[in-house]
Design an enzyme around this catalytic site. Structure first.
Site, PDB file in Angstrom:
ATOM      1  N   HIS A   1      -2.492 -15.209   9.291  1.00 58.04           N
ATOM      2  CA  HIS A   1      -2.285 -13.772   9.491  1.00 58.04           C
ATOM      3  C   HIS A   1      -3.573 -12.947   9.436  1.00 58.04           C
ATOM      4  CE1 HIS A   1       1.855 -14.860   9.329  1.00 58.04           C
ATOM      5  NE2 HIS A   1       1.796 -15.189   8.078  1.00 58.04           N
TER       6      HIS A   1
ATOM      7  N   ARG B   1       3.003  -8.831   8.275  1.00 60.18           N
ATOM      8  CA  ARG B   1       4.064  -8.261   9.107  1.00 60.18           C
ATOM      9  C   ARG B   1       3.556  -7.461  10.303  1.00 60.18           C
ATOM     10  NH1 ARG B   1       8.289  -5.747   4.904  1.00 60.18           N
ATOM     11  NH2 ARG B   1       9.518  -5.395   6.760  1.00 60.18           N
TER      12      ARG B   1
ATOM     13  N   PRO C   1       0.768  -1.231   0.000  1.00 66.39           N
ATOM     14  CA  PRO C   1       0.000   0.000   0.000  1.00 66.39           C
ATOM     15  C   PRO C   1       0.802   1.285   0.000  1.00 66.39           C
ATOM     16  CG  PRO C   1      -0.089  -1.103   2.148  1.00 66.39           C
ATOM     17  CD  PRO C   1       1.029  -1.663   1.374  1.00 66.39           C
ATOM     18  N   GLU C   2       0.777   1.957  -1.096  1.00 64.90           N
ATOM     19  CA  GLU C   2       1.088   3.379  -1.099  1.00 64.90           C
ATOM     20  C   GLU C   2      -0.257   4.063  -1.292  1.00 64.90           C
ATOM     21  OE1 GLU C   2       4.507   5.080  -2.941  1.00 64.90           O
ATOM     22  OE2 GLU C   2       5.385   3.128  -3.337  1.00 64.90           O
TER      23      GLU C   2
END
Length: 273
Positions: free
Chosen positions: A91, A110, A2-3
């Site tokens: 996750h 993460r 994601p930008e």
DNA sequence: AAGGTTACCTGCCCGC
DNA sequence: TGCGGGCAGGTAACCT
């Protein structure tokens, strides 16, 4: 993932699927994200109509009728899925149950992202938003503005445009890309940027983000519908990830350096200091 | 105060 | 095949 363009794309994906509905229940499988998921998330965010979804910098803001705002940041690897049937994946951290029976699932390998909530009146002064600069796609972001905020800074321009203090939304990929398109060396001290260079950089940041948003939609969809293929867009990059490959303008091998701990790619011939 | 570095966390890819 | 090192699109807390 994601930008800014990806977050914008996620917003566009989510809006029609959850707007006007309510969260009936929330299951926090793991609260240890970048910011701990608050215990009162369930109380604050359930059983209230979802009014709108917006983006500020790289944050998603889901506004509820009860004045609470669900805040989601995707960090480096956050993903959101809305699905009819709950699909358990490794996750998964937070599951939102919608009143139409759908599930909204936050998954983040993460755990650099966050899921939290705040009263809408407290957003602006919160630790998430109080220090943020202007939106790059707003009319306020002009060459004159960029020149002004750069004029007292010795920080290298690549690092400067990635800090979220004066300008938000530009991440590591698009910083390199925009500097290449503007023929500006990434190590240029910000204060030495000319007005012409500032104008060019602003124009290129805007156009690259807009193009990425336009393509991001379909790519994210592909990503979701197909099977977790990574690195969409790579074929569009002119310098990012292209170390030692020929510059698309002059064929000089693209150089990779590290600035502030992040990789930067540029052409030593096209981008003079 | 600005500027640089490191940590957070997991997975993957590369070289030995 | 296995293991260690380095790296990944973000952010903030530390140092100097």
């Amino acid at each position: 993932m994601p930008e800014l363009p990806e977050v914008e794309t996620v917003k566009n994906y989510l809006s029609p699927l959850i707007k006007g509905k309510e969260f009936n229940a929330i299951d926090v499988l793991n609260d240890k994200l970048r910011v701990k998921v608050p215990k009162n998330l369930v109380n604050h965010v359930t059983n209230s109509n979802i009014e709108k979804i917006t983006r500020r910098a790289k944050y998603l803001l889901i506004y509820l009728k009860n004045d609470q705002v669900l805040i989601i940041h995707l960090g480096m690897t956050g993903k959101i899925f809305v699905e009819k049937k709950l699909k358990n994946e490794k996750h998964d951290h937070v599951i939102f149950c919608l009143n139409n029976g759908d599930f909204m699932r936050y998954n983040d390998v993460r755990k650099f992202g966050l899921v939290t909530c705040l009263n809408k009146n407290k957003l602006a002064n919160s630790k998430f938003f109080s220090h943020l600069g202007i939106e790059p796609l707003s009319d306020d972001f002009t060459g004159k503005y960029l020149k002004e905020i750069c004029k007292n800074s010795n920080t290298e321009i690549k690092k400067f445009i990635m800090e979220q203090k004066k300008l938000v939304g530009v991440g590591n990929i698009y910083a390199s890309e925009a500097l290449f398109s503007s023929k500006i060396h990434p190590e240029t001290p910000s204060r030495s940027l000319s007005l012409n260079e500032a104008n060019s950089l602003v124009k290129n940041i805007k156009s690259i983000l807009i193009q990425a948003i336009a393509k991001g939609g379909s790519t994210i969809k592909d990503y979701r519908l197909v099977n977790g293929e990574s690195g969409y867009f790579q074929h569009e990059f002119k310098v990012y990830g292209r170390e030692n490959n020929p510059c698309k303008i002059c064929a000089t091998p693209i150089k990779k350096i590290v600035q502030a701990g992040r990789s930067t790619f540029y052409c030593i011939k096209c981008q003079k200091k």
